[in-house]
Design a protein around this motif. Structure first.
Motif, PDB file in Angstrom:
ATOM      1  N   LEU A 251      15.088  -0.778  73.882  1.00  0.00           N
ATOM      2  CA  LEU A 251      15.222   0.115  72.734  1.00  0.00           C
ATOM      3  C   LEU A 251      16.652   0.118  72.213  1.00  0.00           C
ATOM      4  N   ARG A 252      17.634   0.117  73.146  1.00  0.00           N
ATOM      5  CA  ARG A 252      19.038   0.100  72.705  1.00  0.00           C
ATOM      6  C   ARG A 252      19.375  -1.208  71.993  1.00  0.00           C
ATOM      7  N   ALA A 253      18.824  -2.309  72.494  1.00  0.00           N
ATOM      8  CA  ALA A 253      19.046  -3.595  71.816  1.00  0.00           C
ATOM      9  C   ALA A 253      18.397  -3.590  70.429  1.00  0.00           C
ATOM     10  N   GLU A 254      17.226  -2.972  70.316  1.00  0.00           N
ATOM     11  CA  GLU A 254      16.553  -2.848  69.019  1.00  0.00           C
ATOM     12  C   GLU A 254      17.383  -2.005  68.059  1.00  0.00           C
ATOM     13  N   TYR A 255      17.935  -0.916  68.569  1.00  0.00           N
ATOM     14  CA  TYR A 255      18.786  -0.044  67.751  1.00  0.00           C
ATOM     15  C   TYR A 255      20.001  -0.815  67.234  1.00  0.00           C
ATOM     16  N   THR A 256      20.629  -1.575  68.110  1.00  0.00           N
ATOM     17  CA  THR A 256      21.805  -2.355  67.711  1.00  0.00           C
ATOM     18  C   THR A 256      21.449  -3.385  66.655  1.00  0.00           C
ATOM     19  N   ALA A 257      20.303  -4.060  66.838  1.00  0.00           N
ATOM     20  CA  ALA A 257      19.897  -5.094  65.882  1.00  0.00           C
ATOM     21  C   ALA A 257      19.583  -4.495  64.520  1.00  0.00           C
ATOM     22  N   ARG A 258      19.153  -3.229  64.488  1.00  0.00           N
ATOM     23  CA  ARG A 258      18.760  -2.588  63.227  1.00  0.00           C
ATOM     24  C   ARG A 258      19.718  -1.475  62.830  1.00  0.00           C
ATOM     25  N   VAL A 259      20.962  -1.589  63.290  1.00  0.00           N
ATOM     26  CA  VAL A 259      21.907  -0.487  63.086  1.00  0.00           C
ATOM     27  C   VAL A 259      22.114  -0.174  61.613  1.00  0.00           C
ATOM     28  N   ALA A 260      21.947  -1.178  60.742  1.00  0.00           N
ATOM     29  CA  ALA A 260      22.137  -0.930  59.306  1.00  0.00           C
ATOM     30  C   ALA A 260      21.127   0.082  58.773  1.00  0.00           C
ATOM     31  N   GLU A 261      19.977   0.229  59.451  1.00  0.00           N
ATOM     32  CA  GLU A 261      18.981   1.214  59.031  1.00  0.00           C
ATOM     33  C   GLU A 261      19.370   2.629  59.449  1.00  0.00           C
ATOM     34  N   PHE A 262      20.198   2.716  60.493  1.00  0.00           N
ATOM     35  CA  PHE A 262      20.508   4.026  61.063  1.00  0.00           C
ATOM     36  C   PHE A 262      21.901   4.530  60.701  1.00  0.00           C
ATOM     37  N   VAL A 263      22.791   3.624  60.361  1.00  0.00           N
ATOM     38  CA  VAL A 263      24.148   4.012  59.960  1.00  0.00           C
ATOM     39  C   VAL A 263      24.348   3.531  58.527  1.00  0.00           C
ATOM     40  N   ILE A 264      24.202   4.443  57.589  1.00  0.00           N
ATOM     41  CA  ILE A 264      24.260   4.110  56.164  1.00  0.00           C
ATOM     42  C   ILE A 264      25.529   4.711  55.577  1.00  0.00           C
ATOM     43  N   PRO A 265      26.447   3.891  55.020  1.00  0.00           N
ATOM     44  CA  PRO A 265      27.694   4.419  54.461  1.00  0.00           C
ATOM     45  C   PRO A 265      27.444   5.189  53.171  1.00  0.00           C
ATOM     46  N   GLU A 266      28.480   5.861  52.685  1.00  0.00           N
ATOM     47  CA  GLU A 266      28.384   6.587  51.416  1.00  0.00           C
ATOM     48  C   GLU A 266      28.032   5.610  50.295  1.00  0.00           C
ATOM     49  N   ARG A 267      27.147   6.056  49.407  1.00  0.00           N
ATOM     50  CA  ARG A 267      26.760   5.248  48.256  1.00  0.00           C
ATOM     51  C   ARG A 267      26.941   6.054  46.983  1.00  0.00           C
ATOM     52  N   ARG A 268      27.140   5.350  45.905  1.00  0.00           N
ATOM     53  CA  ARG A 268      27.340   6.019  44.627  1.00  0.00           C
ATOM     54  C   ARG A 268      26.415   5.393  43.573  1.00  0.00           C
ATOM     55  N   LEU A 269      25.860   6.268  42.712  1.00  0.00           N
ATOM     56  CA  LEU A 269      25.033   5.806  41.602  1.00  0.00           C
ATOM     57  C   LEU A 269      25.955   5.433  40.460  1.00  0.00           C
ATOM     58  N   VAL A 270      25.994   4.148  40.127  1.00  0.00           N
ATOM     59  CA  VAL A 270      27.064   3.633  39.268  1.00  0.00           C
ATOM     60  C   VAL A 270      26.493   2.845  38.095  1.00  0.00           C
ATOM     61  N   GLU A 271      27.157   2.997  36.934  1.00  0.00           N
ATOM     62  CA  GLU A 271      26.929   2.132  35.762  1.00  0.00           C
ATOM     63  C   GLU A 271      28.235   1.416  35.458  1.00  0.00           C
ATOM     64  N   ARG A 272      28.166   0.147  35.112  1.00  0.00           N
ATOM     65  CA  ARG A 272      29.364  -0.673  34.879  1.00  0.00           C
ATOM     66  C   ARG A 272      29.346  -1.230  33.465  1.00  0.00           C
ATOM     67  N   LEU A 273      30.445  -1.014  32.730  1.00  0.00           N
ATOM     68  CA  LEU A 273      30.580  -1.526  31.367  1.00  0.00           C
ATOM     69  C   LEU A 273      31.768  -2.471  31.338  1.00  0.00           C
ATOM     70  N   VAL A 274      31.496  -3.772  31.129  1.00  0.00           N
ATOM     71  CA  VAL A 274      32.522  -4.821  31.186  1.00  0.00           C
ATOM     72  C   VAL A 274      33.111  -5.048  29.801  1.00  0.00           C
ATOM     73  N   PHE A 275      34.438  -5.321  29.764  1.00  0.00           N
ATOM     74  CA  PHE A 275      35.151  -5.582  28.508  1.00  0.00           C
ATOM     75  C   PHE A 275      35.781  -6.970  28.557  1.00  0.00           C
ATOM     76  N   PRO A 276      36.102  -7.521  27.381  1.00  0.00           N
ATOM     77  CA  PRO A 276      36.639  -8.892  27.361  1.00  0.00           C
ATOM     78  C   PRO A 276      38.025  -9.001  27.969  1.00  0.00           C
ATOM     79  N   ASP A 277      38.813  -7.933  27.891  1.00  0.00           N
ATOM     80  CA  ASP A 277      40.162  -7.991  28.457  1.00  0.00           C
ATOM     81  C   ASP A 277      40.628  -6.592  28.839  1.00  0.00           C
TER      82      ASP A 277
END
Length: 617
Positions: A251-277
């Motif tokens: 079970l511990r090996a399974e947890y380690t292999a799937r750690v990305a499911e259990f330890v989720i960093p802060e996320r932000r809802l983002v919109e990006r507007l790109v400009f030429p310069d």
């Protein structure tokens, strides 16, 4: 040596192309059916080559397999009529070739050469034609160069004949106008919605006589379907959970292999507007900060839509060099400019999703349950052979349950049964198909378990006693009475709408629908609403529609013929002309081919056809 190396590389490329080009032709060479069998029939003396029939048959079978995703045996192909279709195509082709020859329709060597070169499959990497590749490729499919070029010449002649037969065919103006009037006509209408809340008072309670009368008049509603009395034994992973021991290290090996499911960093809802310069991005940010423009307006100004800027929820790792800028804000807002691979950009943060961390101790129960199920399934898999052997040795379903971990059960199975084992699709299919006298066998449940069953008896459909279904009868009687009352209100409203009343004079929900075509939809109305409007003959006519628990009144307000000056209508006319024209061309050419075949002497060699069929699995 350089020339030889280039030739080898080119040949590899050519063979890849040829594998695709001749996928429908591979597998049947000139020697497949013996030297004495070279034709499966003839049309006015023109032979139908045995290999042509084999290739056509193989191609039709392959098309069927691709369409269904299932292999097709020769017996199945014959049941589907595939051999008859393949032979019909070859007979039609031979008849057309005979007619082209009779009329003297042919093409010259230049056209044959151009068609072969246009295929692009017999060339080196530099695009030049390679005669060796050409001859070798044809040998692979059992053809010689003269045979292949004869086929190309015949195909070109048939194309000329087809063009001559159907070249002058076009869609009749009257037919196009009729179709355009039908498809392009627009109708506007109004509607009222009348629901149960429109009734002034509750309906009176039904008497016992009312209910029994309704029961008698609607016996089909209360008739139990055919039932199958079945005895079964089943074994599911859940039944074995208590006997499964799960190692914590796993079970511990399974947890380690799937750690990305259990330890989720802060996320932000983002919109990006790109400009030429950078300068353009800074100028936009200054306008935002000064309140001169909104982010949404900036997006429009850049010729984009909001969905074009949406990045969804992102982490710092997703943003690269812009991460520090975007994650520096404590809440929603606009950050930037910041560098991206597309150029400097402004980022609007619409929300912040806090980090989530689930410790091993918190995740352990779910991990243990999932692992236990997996191990239980493995145990079940090991017991299939033993269960099979028991049943094959004459054991009954009861014996299977007595001698193994299988659990015995009985069920009256019908189309209405969905509880217990009957919730499983595999069991439902087997229960519906089993016949009396069938020997039980071990089958697999959809969830990974096993079962075996036996049909004990079939119970014919029977009317359920009134006392057993009285509550259902009461509910149905009430629903029917409410609908009748609503229809009465609707019919009264329809009469008034067709005269002088206005939509807002009834106190019901109402709306007006802008003109639309038959293909239009109104999501707030039942699907039959628009077709019903187009069945009305005159403006002002009404229609009453019954829905599940409400009634609608429709009134036709306007009828408009297609506007020929409208670009969409003009496009619709062109599409109709094209579709009708192509359909008529196909019909004319088909009738021409049928006429040729009806006049031709056609002989089919069934023995040769059977020899071809014998080569298929």
């Amino acid at each position: 040596m350089a020339k030889t190396a280039a030739g080898k590389g080119a040949n590899i490329f050519v063979w890849i192309l040829l594998g695709l080009l001749f996928v429908g032709l591979a597998g049947f060479g000139t020697g497949q059916f013996g030297g004495s069998v070279n034709s499966v029939g003839e049309v006015d003396g023109r032979n139908i080559d045995v290999n042509d029939y084999a290739r056509a048959l193989q191609q039709d079978i392959r098309v069927r397999q691709q369409r269904t995703g299932q292999p097709v045996t020769m017996a199945q192909a014959q049941a589907f009529g595939i051999p008859q279709n393949a032979m019909g195509q070859l007979v039609a082709t031979a008849a057309l070739d005979n007619e082209a020859a009779r009329l003297g329709v042919s093409v010259g060597d230049d056209m044959v050469r151009d068609r072969i070169l246009a295929q692009g499959s017999f060339t080196q990497l530099d695009g030049t034609f390679d005669p060796e590749v050409y001859e070798r490729s044809l040998r692979q499919i059992g053809m010689t160069v003269p045979q292949y070029e004869k086929r190309i010449r015949e195909e070109a002649a048939r194309s000329l004949l087809q063009a001559a037969v159907a070249g002058g065919v076009s869609a009749p103006v009257t037919a196009v106008d009729t179709a355009l009037d039908y498809l392009g006509e627009e109708r506007g209408f109004s509607w009222l919605r009348i629901g149960p809340e429109a009734l002034d008072a509750p309906l009176p309670e039904p008497t016992d006589a009312d209910l029994r009368s309704f029961y008698s008049e609607n016996e089909a509603l209360y008739t139990a379907p055919e039932a199958r009395q079945i005895t079964y034994a089943w074994l599911t992973p859940e039944m074995l959970l208590d006997s499964v021991d799960v190692d914590e290290d796993i079970l511990r090996a399974e947890y380690t292999a799937r750690v990305a499911e259990f330890v989720i960093p802060e996320r932000r809802l983002v919109e990006r507007l790109v400009f030429p310069d950078e300068a353009a991005a800074m100028a936009a940010k200054e306008r935002l900060d000064a309140g001169e423009i909104s982010f949404d307006a900036l997006v429009v100004e850049r010729g984009l839509r909001l969905e074009d800027t949406d990045m969804g929820d992102v982490t710092e790792d997703d943003l690269g060099n812009a991460a520090e800028t975007v994650f520096s804000l404590d809440g929603p807002g606009v950050a930037g400019p910041a560098p991206t691979s597309l150029g400097p950009a402004l980022f609007r943060i619409n929300g912040i999703l806090a980090p989530q961390e689930t410790s091993f101790e918190e995740a352990e129960p779910a991990l243990r349950a999932a692992r236990a199920i997996e191990e239980a399934r493995a145990v079940i898999g090991e017991r299939v052979d033993n269960a099979d052997d028991l049943l094959a040795g004459g054991a009954t379903v009861e014996d299977l349950a007595a001698d193994t971990d299988f659990v015995l059960g009985t069920i009256n199975f019908s189309s209405e049964t969905v509880e217990g084992i009957a919730a499983d699709g595999a069991f439902r299919r087997a229960a519906a198909m089993v016949a009396e006298g069938d020997f039980p066998e071990v089958l697999t449940l959809t969830g990974g378990g096993l079962f075996a069953l036996r049909l004990d008896a079939i119970v014919e459909p029977a009317l359920r006693p009134f006392d057993e279904v009285e509550e259902d009868v009461r509910s149905d009687w009430t629903a029917t009475a409410i609908m009748a009352a609503l229809v009465e209100l609707a019919e009264a409203a329809a009469t008034q709408l067709g005269e002088t009343a206005t939509l807002d004079s009834f106190g019901y929900d109402f709306a007006r629908v802008e003109p639309l075509t038959r293909q239009g939809t109104v999501t707030s109305l039942p699907p039959v609403a628009v077709p019903s409007i187009f069945e009305l003959a005159e403006v002002g006519q009404t229609e009453v529609l019954e829905a599940t628990d409400e009634v609608y009144v429709l009134r036709l307000d306007s009828i408009a013929a297609p506007d020929e000056d409208d670009a969409e209508v003009a496009g619709l006319r062109t599409a109709i002309e094209t579709e009708l024209g192509q359909s008529m061309v196909q019909d004319v050419y088909g009738l021409f081919g049928q006429a040729l075949q009806s006049q031709a002497a056609i002989q089919i060699d069934q023995a040769a056809i059977n020899a071809v069929h014998a080569q298929f699995p």
